[in-house]
Design a protein around this motif. Structure first.
Motif, PDB file in Angstrom:
ATOM      1  N   ILE A 148      13.596  -6.503   5.502  1.00 43.99           N
ATOM      2  CA  ILE A 148      12.807  -5.561   4.421  1.00 43.99           C
ATOM      3  C   ILE A 148      11.494  -5.512   4.620  1.00 43.99           C
ATOM      4  CG2 ILE A 148      12.500  -3.593   2.513  1.00 43.99           C
ATOM      5  CD1 ILE A 148      16.020  -3.331   2.706  1.00 43.99           C
ATOM      6  N   LYS A 149      11.336  -7.180   3.786  1.00 47.45           N
ATOM      7  CA  LYS A 149      10.321  -7.735   3.175  1.00 47.45           C
ATOM      8  C   LYS A 149       9.068  -7.939   4.413  1.00 47.45           C
ATOM      9  CE  LYS A 149       8.165 -11.694   0.998  1.00 47.45           C
ATOM     10  NZ  LYS A 149       8.706 -13.373   0.475  1.00 47.45           N
ATOM     11  N   ASP A 150       9.483  -7.666   5.201  1.00 45.28           N
ATOM     12  CA  ASP A 150       8.392  -8.223   6.708  1.00 45.28           C
ATOM     13  C   ASP A 150       7.609  -6.917   7.383  1.00 45.28           C
ATOM     14  OD1 ASP A 150       8.668 -10.773   6.680  1.00 45.28           O
ATOM     15  OD2 ASP A 150      10.743 -10.573   8.398  1.00 45.28           O
ATOM     16  N   ASP A 151       8.831  -5.448   6.681  1.00 43.54           N
ATOM     17  CA  ASP A 151       8.668  -4.266   7.421  1.00 43.54           C
ATOM     18  C   ASP A 151       8.517  -3.368   6.728  1.00 43.54           C
ATOM     19  OD1 ASP A 151       9.525  -5.445   9.307  1.00 43.54           O
ATOM     20  OD2 ASP A 151      11.567  -3.927   9.951  1.00 43.54           O
ATOM     21  N   VAL A 152       7.983  -3.707   6.085  1.00 41.10           N
ATOM     22  CA  VAL A 152       8.130  -2.358   4.374  1.00 41.10           C
ATOM     23  C   VAL A 152       6.679  -2.172   3.594  1.00 41.10           C
ATOM     24  CG1 VAL A 152       8.941  -0.861   2.383  1.00 41.10           C
ATOM     25  CG2 VAL A 152      10.031  -1.511   4.511  1.00 41.10           C
ATOM     26  N   LEU A 153       5.562  -1.077   3.914  1.00 38.09           N
ATOM     27  CA  LEU A 153       4.886  -1.639   2.631  1.00 38.09           C
ATOM     28  C   LEU A 153       4.942  -0.607   1.302  1.00 38.09           C
ATOM     29  CD1 LEU A 153       1.931  -1.604   1.334  1.00 38.09           C
ATOM     30  CD2 LEU A 153       1.067   0.011   2.876  1.00 38.09           C
ATOM     31  N   VAL A 154       5.194  -0.760   0.309  1.00 35.79           N
ATOM     32  CA  VAL A 154       5.406   0.357  -1.456  1.00 35.79           C
ATOM     33  C   VAL A 154       4.692   0.811  -1.668  1.00 35.79           C
ATOM     34  CG1 VAL A 154       6.730   0.851  -3.142  1.00 35.79           C
ATOM     35  CG2 VAL A 154       7.733  -0.186  -1.189  1.00 35.79           C
ATOM     36  N   VAL A 155       4.137   2.020  -1.655  1.00 36.24           N
ATOM     37  CA  VAL A 155       2.513   2.371  -2.216  1.00 36.24           C
ATOM     38  C   VAL A 155       3.372   3.173  -3.477  1.00 36.24           C
ATOM     39  CG1 VAL A 155       0.874   4.346  -2.420  1.00 36.24           C
ATOM     40  CG2 VAL A 155       0.873   2.982  -0.680  1.00 36.24           C
ATOM     41  N   ILE A 156       2.849   3.176  -4.623  1.00 32.08           N
ATOM     42  CA  ILE A 156       3.224   3.657  -6.177  1.00 32.08           C
ATOM     43  C   ILE A 156       1.960   4.391  -6.977  1.00 32.08           C
ATOM     44  CG2 ILE A 156       3.656   3.518  -8.444  1.00 32.08           C
ATOM     45  CD1 ILE A 156       5.775   0.705  -7.363  1.00 32.08           C
ATOM     46  N   LEU A 157       2.559   5.636  -6.861  1.00 27.61           N
ATOM     47  CA  LEU A 157       1.350   6.652  -6.905  1.00 27.61           C
ATOM     48  C   LEU A 157       1.382   6.373  -8.691  1.00 27.61           C
ATOM     49  CD1 LEU A 157       2.280   9.631  -4.529  1.00 27.61           C
ATOM     50  CD2 LEU A 157       0.298   6.966  -4.640  1.00 27.61           C
ATOM     51  N   LEU A 158       0.415   6.105  -9.311  1.00 23.75           N
ATOM     52  CA  LEU A 158       0.738   5.656 -11.012  1.00 23.75           C
ATOM     53  C   LEU A 158      -0.035   7.340 -11.390  1.00 23.75           C
ATOM     54  CD1 LEU A 158      -1.722   2.637 -11.520  1.00 23.75           C
ATOM     55  CD2 LEU A 158       1.016   3.130 -11.364  1.00 23.75           C
ATOM     56  N   ASN A 159       0.684   8.148 -11.384  1.00 26.20           N
ATOM     57  CA  ASN A 159       0.653   9.585 -12.632  1.00 26.20           C
ATOM     58  C   ASN A 159      -0.030   9.769 -13.922  1.00 26.20           C
ATOM     59  OD1 ASN A 159       0.386  12.266 -12.032  1.00 26.20           O
ATOM     60  ND2 ASN A 159       3.079  12.721 -12.133  1.00 26.20           N
ATOM     61  N   LYS A 160      -1.520  10.280 -13.520  1.00 28.34           N
ATOM     62  CA  LYS A 160      -2.176  10.635 -14.903  1.00 28.34           C
ATOM     63  C   LYS A 160      -1.228  11.384 -15.692  1.00 28.34           C
ATOM     64  CE  LYS A 160      -6.337   9.623 -13.920  1.00 28.34           C
ATOM     65  NZ  LYS A 160      -7.856   9.562 -13.818  1.00 28.34           N
ATOM     66  N   ASN A 161      -0.804  12.845 -15.409  1.00 27.15           N
ATOM     67  CA  ASN A 161       0.539  13.684 -16.054  1.00 27.15           C
ATOM     68  C   ASN A 161      -0.310  13.611 -17.209  1.00 27.15           C
ATOM     69  OD1 ASN A 161       2.261  14.782 -17.147  1.00 27.15           O
ATOM     70  ND2 ASN A 161       3.554  14.241 -16.893  1.00 27.15           N
ATOM     71  N   PHE A 162      -1.341  14.660 -17.450  1.00 25.11           N
ATOM     72  CA  PHE A 162      -2.644  14.840 -18.609  1.00 25.11           C
ATOM     73  C   PHE A 162      -1.771  16.141 -19.244  1.00 25.11           C
ATOM     74  CE2 PHE A 162      -5.082  14.346 -15.164  1.00 25.11           C
ATOM     75  CZ  PHE A 162      -6.369  13.646 -15.250  1.00 25.11           C
ATOM     76  N   ASP A 163      -0.537  15.936 -18.478  1.00 25.09           N
ATOM     77  CA  ASP A 163       0.556  16.953 -19.781  1.00 25.09           C
ATOM     78  C   ASP A 163       1.520  15.825 -20.889  1.00 25.09           C
ATOM     79  OD1 ASP A 163      -0.169  19.870 -18.932  1.00 25.09           O
ATOM     80  OD2 ASP A 163       1.543  19.425 -17.116  1.00 25.09           O
ATOM     81  N   GLU A 172       5.609  -5.826  -0.289  1.00 24.14           N
ATOM     82  CA  GLU A 172       4.053  -5.805  -1.257  1.00 24.14           C
ATOM     83  C   GLU A 172       4.260  -4.145  -1.610  1.00 24.14           C
ATOM     84  OE1 GLU A 172      -0.223  -5.578   1.494  1.00 24.14           O
ATOM     85  OE2 GLU A 172       1.917  -5.879   2.882  1.00 24.14           O
ATOM     86  N   ILE A 173       3.617  -4.734  -2.491  1.00 23.80           N
ATOM     87  CA  ILE A 173       3.490  -2.897  -3.024  1.00 23.80           C
ATOM     88  C   ILE A 173       1.803  -3.023  -3.344  1.00 23.80           C
ATOM     89  CG2 ILE A 173       3.336  -2.568  -5.415  1.00 23.80           C
ATOM     90  CD1 ILE A 173       6.912  -3.980  -5.390  1.00 23.80           C
ATOM     91  N   ILE A 184       1.793   8.215  10.261  1.00 24.12           N
ATOM     92  CA  ILE A 184       1.567   8.524   9.323  1.00 24.12           C
ATOM     93  C   ILE A 184      -0.122   7.923   9.474  1.00 24.12           C
ATOM     94  CG2 ILE A 184       1.599   7.430   7.605  1.00 24.12           C
ATOM     95  CD1 ILE A 184       1.789  10.731   7.185  1.00 24.12           C
ATOM     96  N   LYS A 185      -0.597   6.952  10.293  1.00 22.79           N
ATOM     97  CA  LYS A 185      -1.621   6.773  10.271  1.00 22.79           C
ATOM     98  C   LYS A 185      -3.194   7.881  10.911  1.00 22.79           C
ATOM     99  CE  LYS A 185      -1.956   2.077  10.310  1.00 22.79           C
ATOM    100  NZ  LYS A 185      -1.909   0.760  10.923  1.00 22.79           N
ATOM    101  N   ASN A 186      -2.220   8.359  11.906  1.00 25.53           N
ATOM    102  CA  ASN A 186      -3.065   9.671  12.545  1.00 25.53           C
ATOM    103  C   ASN A 186      -2.361  10.919  12.156  1.00 25.53           C
ATOM    104  OD1 ASN A 186      -3.898   7.829  13.979  1.00 25.53           O
ATOM    105  ND2 ASN A 186      -2.185   8.068  15.197  1.00 25.53           N
ATOM    106  N   LEU A 191      -2.629   1.377   4.223  1.00 22.21           N
ATOM    107  CA  LEU A 191      -2.212   1.493   5.177  1.00 22.21           C
ATOM    108  C   LEU A 191      -1.884   0.284   6.335  1.00 22.21           C
ATOM    109  CD1 LEU A 191      -1.367   4.918   6.525  1.00 22.21           C
ATOM    110  CD2 LEU A 191      -0.321   3.711   4.894  1.00 22.21           C
ATOM    111  N   ASN A 192      -1.089  -0.601   6.643  1.00 21.35           N
ATOM    112  CA  ASN A 192      -0.789  -1.639   7.713  1.00 21.35           C
ATOM    113  C   ASN A 192      -0.368  -1.685   8.412  1.00 21.35           C
ATOM    114  OD1 ASN A 192       1.173  -2.062   6.044  1.00 21.35           O
ATOM    115  ND2 ASN A 192       0.571  -3.897   4.590  1.00 21.35           N
ATOM    116  N   ASN A 193      -0.212  -3.314   9.048  1.00 26.50           N
ATOM    117  CA  ASN A 193       0.716  -3.406  10.447  1.00 26.50           C
ATOM    118  C   ASN A 193       2.232  -3.404  10.202  1.00 26.50           C
ATOM    119  OD1 ASN A 193       0.403  -5.548   8.893  1.00 26.50           O
ATOM    120  ND2 ASN A 193       0.562  -7.012  11.234  1.00 26.50           N
ATOM    121  N   LYS A 194       2.680  -2.665   8.886  1.00 26.75           N
ATOM    122  CA  LYS A 194       3.977  -2.264   8.050  1.00 26.75           C
ATOM    123  C   LYS A 194       4.589  -1.521   9.169  1.00 26.75           C
ATOM    124  CE  LYS A 194       4.245  -5.933   4.880  1.00 26.75           C
ATOM    125  NZ  LYS A 194       4.705  -7.218   5.336  1.00 26.75           N
TER     126      LYS A 194
END
Length: 271
Positions: free
Chosen positions: A25-40, A69-70, A138-140, A89-92
């Motif tokens: 998992i560590k070698d194959d996975v990138l995690v992107v966390i979306l920091l939601n502003k949530n104006f409500d 990787e995060i 997803i890159k394309n 996005l990278n080579n993960k």
């Protein structure tokens, strides 16, 4: 002390984590966390930075992603996900996209989702809140509209914190997870409802914690200590066999076999 805390803090979750068999998992996975502003969300600061038992809301999400990787990026509900994540996005092989407002997300679901996409070789796995993507696919991609996907995940994993009521509910769940973890490790806690323990607190076996104790920050409690009622301990070390009575301790070190209190205030001291 910080090393001990880092070794122990990932044990808090109620479900066990797999280890050697999931080393890929560590070698194959990138995690992107979306920091939601949530104006409500009515709060004095950005919702994703709100403290829950000693960690920011988004940090609880990150904690469940093992050692991957995060990356983080700010978003709103109207943001285009592809536009947000493509710069990262990278080579993960796989890219996992999560939202900061789901702090109950578990490492077991994280692993299960990744095992699913790997076994099925799907390009898009739609979570109840978030996605797992085949990175090259997803890159394309130009849009998520019309993409074939399979929905995945449990209701609790993706319970959204979007107001003070849901924040209260999640805070109680995480608080109880932490306390249950310590009880399973030999800590005697008289009253779960009146005790607060932050996520990074380390407590050794044989310690007794009585009602109305609050342990904050990078705190270490040694073996066979007794915390009598009504203590606040923050960013401090309490060594083995100590007794603390009705006291406030901050950024301090208490040596072994010491009785503190009653009614002492110890700040930035060692004894």
């Amino acid at each position: 002390m910080e090393t001990m805390i880092l070794e122990r803090q990932n044990e808090i979750e109620t479900l066990p984590k797999k280890q050697e068999e999931d080393s890929w998992i560590k070698d194959d996975v990138l995690v992107v966390i979306l920091l939601n502003k949530n104006f409500d969300f009515v709060a004095t600061r950005t919702p994703y930075d709100i403290d829950i038992c000693g960690k920011k809301m988004w940090e609880w999400v990150a904690l469940s992603c093992l050692d991957c990787e995060i990356k983080t990026t700010v978003c709103t509900e109207e943001s285009d996900i592809l536009t947000l994540i493509k710069p990262y996005l990278n080579n993960k092989k796989w890219t996992f996209v999560l939202y900061s407002d789901t702090p109950l997300f578990s490492s077991s679901t994280f692993i299960s989702a990744l095992e699913y996409v790997r076994a099925k070789q799907v390009n898009v796995l739609k979570l109840q809140r978030g996605f797992v993507f085949n990175t090259e696919y997803i890159k394309n991609a130009e849009s998520l509209i019309g993409m074939p996907s399979t929905e995945f995940g449990t209701k609790q994993d993706f319970f959204v914190v979007d107001n003070s009521t849901s924040l209260y509910e999640v805070n109680n769940i995480i608080k109880n997870r932490i306390i249950d973890f310590h009880i399973k490790n030999g800590i005697i806690i008289d009253d779960k409802n009146s005790v607060h323990i932050d996520a990074n607190v380390v407590i050794e076996s044989g310690t007794v914690i009585k009602q109305n104790n609050a342990l904050y920050g990078l705190t270490y409690i040694g073996k066979n200590c007794v915390l009598e009622p009504n203590n606040v301990i923050k960013d401090s070390i309490i060594s083995n066999n100590c007794v603390v009575k009705y006291s406030y301790i901050e950024e301090s070190r208490i040596s072994e076999n010491i009785v503190v209190g009653p009614f002492e205030s110890i700040i930035n001291k060692s004894n």
